[in-house]
Design a protein around this motif. Sequence first.
Motif, PDB file in Angstrom:
ATOM      1  N   ILE A   1       0.871  -1.176   0.000  1.00 18.76           N
ATOM      2  CA  ILE A   1       0.000   0.000   0.000  1.00 18.76           C
ATOM      3  C   ILE A   1       0.905   1.223   0.000  1.00 18.76           C
ATOM      4  N   TYR A   2       0.630   2.140  -0.884  1.00 17.69           N
ATOM      5  CA  TYR A   2       1.477   3.332  -0.943  1.00 17.69           C
ATOM      6  C   TYR A   2       1.143   4.312   0.174  1.00 17.69           C
ATOM      7  N   GLN A   3       2.147   5.009   0.632  1.00 23.87           N
ATOM      8  CA  GLN A   3       1.977   6.063   1.632  1.00 23.87           C
ATOM      9  C   GLN A   3       2.674   7.306   1.104  1.00 23.87           C
ATOM     10  N   PRO A   4       2.001   8.428   0.980  1.00 24.09           N
ATOM     11  CA  PRO A   4       2.727   9.632   0.576  1.00 24.09           C
ATOM     12  C   PRO A   4       3.725  10.016   1.666  1.00 24.09           C
ATOM     13  N   THR A   5       5.005  10.101   1.322  1.00 22.67           N
ATOM     14  CA  THR A   5       6.015  10.316   2.350  1.00 22.67           C
ATOM     15  C   THR A   5       6.710  11.658   2.232  1.00 22.67           C
ATOM     16  N   LEU A   6       6.850  12.121   1.026  1.00 18.50           N
ATOM     17  CA  LEU A   6       7.718  13.280   0.873  1.00 18.50           C
ATOM     18  C   LEU A   6       7.375  14.007  -0.414  1.00 18.50           C
ATOM     19  N   SER A   7       7.407  15.320  -0.375  1.00 16.35           N
ATOM     20  CA  SER A   7       7.367  16.034  -1.645  1.00 16.35           C
ATOM     21  C   SER A   7       8.434  17.107  -1.627  1.00 16.35           C
TER      22      SER A   7
END
Length: 351
Positions: free
Chosen positions: A175-181
Motif C-alpha cells: 500500500i502506498y503512503q505519501p512520504t515526501l514532496s
Amino acid sequence: MKFEINKNITEAHTLPGSFYTDAAIFEKSKTDIFLKTWQFASLTQAAQLHGSNKPFTLLPGFLDEPLLITNQNNQHQCLSNVCTHRGKILVENACMQNHIRCRYHGRKFDLNGNMLSMPEFEDVKNFPAPTDHLTQLQLKQWLQMFFVAATPAMDFEVCIDPIRPFIKQLSTDYIYQPTLSRDYLVQAHWALYCENYLEGFHIPFVHHDLNKTLDYSSYHTQCFKYSSLQIGYAQSGYPTLPIQHNEKSIAALYYWMFPNTMLNFYPWGLSVNVVKPITPHLTRVSFICFAYPNADVSGQINALDKVEREDEAIVESVQKGIGSRFYKHGRYATKRETGTHHFHGLIAEFL
Ligand code: FES
Ligand SMILES: [Fe+2]
C-alpha cells in the motif's frame, strides 16, 4: 509555426531550437497541449471526507487556473473556483463545508457547482443562466492522486492502461503512503526536462552511480499512444521490484504520460514527478514520493536527488545551447531515443 516530426526515426530530425525559445509557441502550448491533457491536481487525501473542499491552482505561474475539488458523499468534483458574479476566488483555503458561499456578495453554490441563490437578484432577467453555475472539469482518481483535464483530447484510461498490468502486480503486495514532496527549480524549458527523461541513452554518460545498478545493454523503451514506458533491468546484486519482465529482474519502471507526468516505480515505492512550466527557460519539477510500508527510503531519496542534480545540470546546459544561432535541430539514435522521438511527434501533433 507548424512542426513536423517524421514518423520514421531513421529519417527524422528533432524539434528545432525555435520551439524552445519562441514565446508565442510557449504561450500556445497552454491551450493546445496543457489544457488538452491530464494534469496532476492533488493527493486524494486532501479531499477525503464528505464536505472537504480543496482549492488549488492548476500549474501556478503558467496556466494559473484557480480550481476546487469538492467531496459530496465521496463523489468528487473539480470546479472552477471563481465566482460567476464578479470573479472573486470562492474558496481560499481547504475547509469543510456543505455548500460554497462567495464572501463578496453572498452567491451560493452546491458542491456540484450549481448556483443555488444570490441576494438582490430578484429583478435580474434570464437569471440564472448556465454561465452562472461553476464550470466542471473532468476529474479522475488514481493511485491516491487526482488528475484533471479542461478539454481532454484523450480519455484518462488511454494514458494509464499500458502501466496497469504492472501496477496490478505491485499493489497487491503493498500500500502506498505519501512520504515526501520536494520541488526543484530548473533553469530550462519544460520539454528539455521531459525529453531528457525519455531516453536512457545518457545514463552511462551522466549518471555513473545509477548506471552501475542498471543493465544498460537491455534497457528497454516502449511507446504507446500518449505515454511511454522505460524498463531498467537490474544488474545482479542490486535491489529489484517484486515483479519481472521478460524473465528479467527490474530495477525501475519509468512511466511517462504526455506531456509532463512521470511515474517512477522503484523497489522502495513510487516517485511521481510533475513537470511544471513557468517561462520558456524556467521549470518547476515537483517530486511526490510514496514509500512502501517499512521501506527504508532515506538513502534512496538521496540517490534520487543526486540523479536529479545530474539531470538538471545537463538540461540547463542544453538550455544555453538550444538558443544558439548555429543550432538548427538534431537527429535521433534509432534504438536509444525512441521515447524522445515519440514525445516530439506528440508535440508536433498537438501544436
Ligand atoms: S463576486 Fe461572488 S457574489 Fe459577487
Ligand atoms: Fe537522467
